[in-house]
Design a protein around this motif. Structure first.
Motif, short mmCIF file in Angstrom:
data_model
loop_
_atom_site.label_atom_id
_atom_site.label_comp_id
_atom_site.label_asym_id
_atom_site.label_seq_id
_atom_site.Cartn_x
_atom_site.Cartn_y
_atom_site.Cartn_z
N MET A 1 0.82 -1.21 0.00
CA MET A 1 0.00 0.00 0.00
C MET A 1 0.86 1.26 0.00
N ARG A 2 1.98 1.23 0.73
CA ARG A 2 2.88 2.40 0.73
C ARG A 2 3.51 2.59 -0.64
N LYS A 3 3.99 1.49 -1.20
CA LYS A 3 4.71 1.55 -2.48
C LYS A 3 3.79 1.98 -3.62
N ASP A 4 2.57 1.46 -3.62
CA ASP A 4 1.64 1.70 -4.73
C ASP A 4 0.50 2.63 -4.32
N ARG A 5 0.77 3.59 -3.45
CA ARG A 5 -0.26 4.49 -2.94
C ARG A 5 -1.00 5.22 -4.06
N ASP A 6 -0.26 5.74 -5.04
CA ASP A 6 -0.89 6.50 -6.12
C ASP A 6 -1.82 5.63 -6.96
N VAL A 7 -1.38 4.42 -7.27
CA VAL A 7 -2.22 3.51 -8.05
C VAL A 7 -3.49 3.16 -7.28
N LEU A 8 -3.35 2.91 -6.00
CA LEU A 8 -4.52 2.55 -5.19
C LEU A 8 -5.51 3.71 -5.08
N LYS A 9 -5.02 4.94 -5.04
CA LYS A 9 -5.91 6.11 -5.01
C LYS A 9 -6.76 6.17 -6.27
N VAL A 10 -6.11 5.93 -7.42
CA VAL A 10 -6.84 5.98 -8.71
C VAL A 10 -7.86 4.86 -8.75
#
Length: 81
Positions: free
Chosen positions: A69-78
């Protein structure tokens, strides 16, 4: 380097029906933060067995999930939109 203090206890194995069990004194239940009916988990450690109130496998999975979740925060937001 200081060695961690160990508080070794001598507990007897008791027959419980067709099984065997160890009766944990009240102060050990308090240290584990468990009550009668709660689950405890036993896992192998380098120096023997470890008894914990939380599932170590679940904790490891949660650590992995938090890293993702930390590493892919931006992807998860989208994806959440």
């Amino acid at each position: 380097m200081n060695k961690p203090t160990t508080h070794a206890r001598n507990l007897k194995i008791t027959k419980i029906g067709n099984s065997a069990g160890i009766i944990l004194p009240k102060e050990l239940l308090a240290r584990l933060r468990v009550e009668i009916g709660d689950d405890v988990y036993i896992s192998e450690a380098a120096d023997g067995l470890r008894v914990t109130a939380s599932d170590p496998d679940f904790a490891a999975l949660m650590d992995m999930a938090e890293g993702i979740m930390r590493k892919d925060r931006d992807v998860l937001k989208v994806l959440a939109k």
